[in-house]
Design a protein around this motif. Structure first.
Motif, PDB file in Angstrom:
ATOM      1  N   ASP A   1      59.806  88.284 -27.137  1.00  0.00           N
ATOM      2  CA  ASP A   1      59.982  88.833 -28.480  1.00  0.00           C
ATOM      3  C   ASP A   1      58.637  89.197 -29.101  1.00  0.00           C
ATOM      4  OD1 ASP A   1      62.751  88.638 -28.413  1.00  0.00           O
ATOM      5  OD2 ASP A   1      62.755  86.631 -29.279  1.00  0.00           O
TER       6      ASP A   1
ATOM      7  N   ALA B   1      65.874  79.702 -28.022  1.00  0.00           N
ATOM      8  CA  ALA B   1      65.247  80.388 -26.892  1.00  0.00           C
ATOM      9  C   ALA B   1      64.114  79.544 -26.316  1.00  0.00           C
ATOM     10  CB  ALA B   1      64.716  81.747 -27.335  1.00  0.00           C
TER      11      ALA B   1
ATOM     12  N   GLU C   1      61.381  83.533 -23.331  1.00  0.00           N
ATOM     13  CA  GLU C   1      62.149  84.427 -24.192  1.00  0.00           C
ATOM     14  C   GLU C   1      61.423  84.657 -25.522  1.00  0.00           C
ATOM     15  OE1 GLU C   1      65.077  82.359 -21.521  1.00  0.00           O
ATOM     16  OE2 GLU C   1      63.593  81.604 -22.924  1.00  0.00           O
ATOM     17  N   ARG C   2      60.812  83.606 -26.019  1.00  0.00           N
ATOM     18  CA  ARG C   2      60.081  83.755 -27.289  1.00  0.00           C
ATOM     19  C   ARG C   2      58.863  84.641 -27.099  1.00  0.00           C
ATOM     20  NH1 ARG C   2      61.157  78.650 -31.012  1.00  0.00           N
ATOM     21  NH2 ARG C   2      60.557  80.208 -32.507  1.00  0.00           N
TER      22      ARG C   2
ATOM     23  N   GLU D   1      65.588  91.651 -34.855  1.00  0.00           N
ATOM     24  CA  GLU D   1      66.218  91.356 -33.564  1.00  0.00           C
ATOM     25  C   GLU D   1      65.569  90.141 -32.920  1.00  0.00           C
ATOM     26  OE1 GLU D   1      65.913  95.016 -31.396  1.00  0.00           O
ATOM     27  OE2 GLU D   1      67.350  96.034 -32.708  1.00  0.00           O
ATOM     28  N   GLY D   2      64.264  90.039 -33.018  1.00  0.00           N
ATOM     29  CA  GLY D   2      63.556  88.893 -32.460  1.00  0.00           C
ATOM     30  C   GLY D   2      63.940  87.597 -33.142  1.00  0.00           C
TER      31      GLY D   2
ATOM     32  N   GLU E   1      66.762  86.863 -34.570  1.00  0.00           N
ATOM     33  CA  GLU E   1      68.121  86.488 -34.166  1.00  0.00           C
ATOM     34  C   GLU E   1      68.122  85.821 -32.793  1.00  0.00           C
ATOM     35  OE1 GLU E   1      70.769  89.833 -34.429  1.00  0.00           O
ATOM     36  OE2 GLU E   1      70.126  90.271 -36.482  1.00  0.00           O
ATOM     37  N   LYS E   2      67.312  86.312 -31.896  1.00  0.00           N
ATOM     38  CA  LYS E   2      67.290  85.793 -30.529  1.00  0.00           C
ATOM     39  C   LYS E   2      66.519  84.489 -30.387  1.00  0.00           C
ATOM     40  CE  LYS E   2      66.896  90.212 -28.266  1.00  0.00           C
ATOM     41  NZ  LYS E   2      66.093  90.837 -27.252  1.00  0.00           N
ATOM     42  N   ARG E   3      65.626  84.201 -31.284  1.00  0.00           N
ATOM     43  CA  ARG E   3      64.709  83.073 -31.116  1.00  0.00           C
ATOM     44  C   ARG E   3      65.377  81.705 -31.216  1.00  0.00           C
ATOM     45  NH1 ARG E   3      59.461  85.491 -31.295  1.00  0.00           N
ATOM     46  NH2 ARG E   3      58.181  83.745 -31.485  1.00  0.00           N
TER      47      ARG E   3
END
Length: 140
Positions: A53, A45, A49-50, A37-38, A40-42
Motif C-alpha cells: 500500500d 494486513a 501487504e502494508r 483504498e490503502g 481499507e485494506k490495511r
C-alpha cells in the motif's frame, strides 16, 4: 541507506519538477483515492501487504510524471526497501501503526492541494525518515 537516499532524490526532484501536474484537481482526487483504498485494506494486513500500500502511493505519484524510466527505477527501489521493511517489522513488536499508515501520504496530498511545494517535500522527507527510523537505524 543508499537505496533510500536514491529514492528520496528521485522522488523529491520529480515532485519538484512536475509540481504543476500534481496540483491538478483530478490528480489530487486520484491520490486521495489511492490513500482511501490503502486504508481499507490495511486492517489486519501483514507487513508485505502494508508495504504494498505504501509502494502503491509512491508509485502512483510517479505515474503522473509521465516518465516510465523513473517509475521503473522507483519500482526497483521500492521492492528492495520492501524486503528490508518486512524483515525489520517481522522482528519487532508491530511498530507499523506508529511509523506507517496513510498519515504522511494524506499530508503530502494536502500540501499539494494547498500548493505548498516546500511543505509537501518536507512531508515526503519525513515519510522516508520514518522508514529510516524503523528499518535502517536498527542495523547500524
Amino acid at each position: 541507506r543508499q537505496v533510500l537516499d536514491f529514492r528520496y532524490l528521485l522522488e523529491s526532484s520529480a515532485m519538484s519538477n512536475y509540481w504543476e501536474i500534481l496540483k491538478k484537481k483530478e490528480t489530487i482526487k486520484e491520490l486521495y483515492q489511492i490513500i482511501e483504498e490503502g486504508e481499507e485494506k490495511r486492517r489486519g494486513a501483514g507487513p508485505l501487504e502494508r508495504w504494498e500500500d505504501t509502494a502503491r502511493f509512491h508509485l502512483g505519484l510517479s505515474t503522473y510524471y509521465n516518465n516510465p524510466y523513473l517509475t521503473q527505477q522507483l519500482t526497483k527501489a521500492m521492492r528492495f526497501l520492501g524486503i528490508e521493511y518486512s524483515r525489520s517489522v517481522w522482528h519487532t513488536v508491530n511498530p507499523i501503526n506508529e511509523y506507517f499508515g496513510e498519515k504522511c501520504h494524506r499530508n503530502i496530498v494536502k500540501q499539494i492541494e494547498k500548493d505548498n511545494k516546500e511543505a509537501a517535500l518536507e512531508t515526503l522527507r519525513n515519510d522516508m525518515e520514518n522508514f529510516r527510523q524503523l528499518c535502517i537505524s536498527k542495523h547500524q
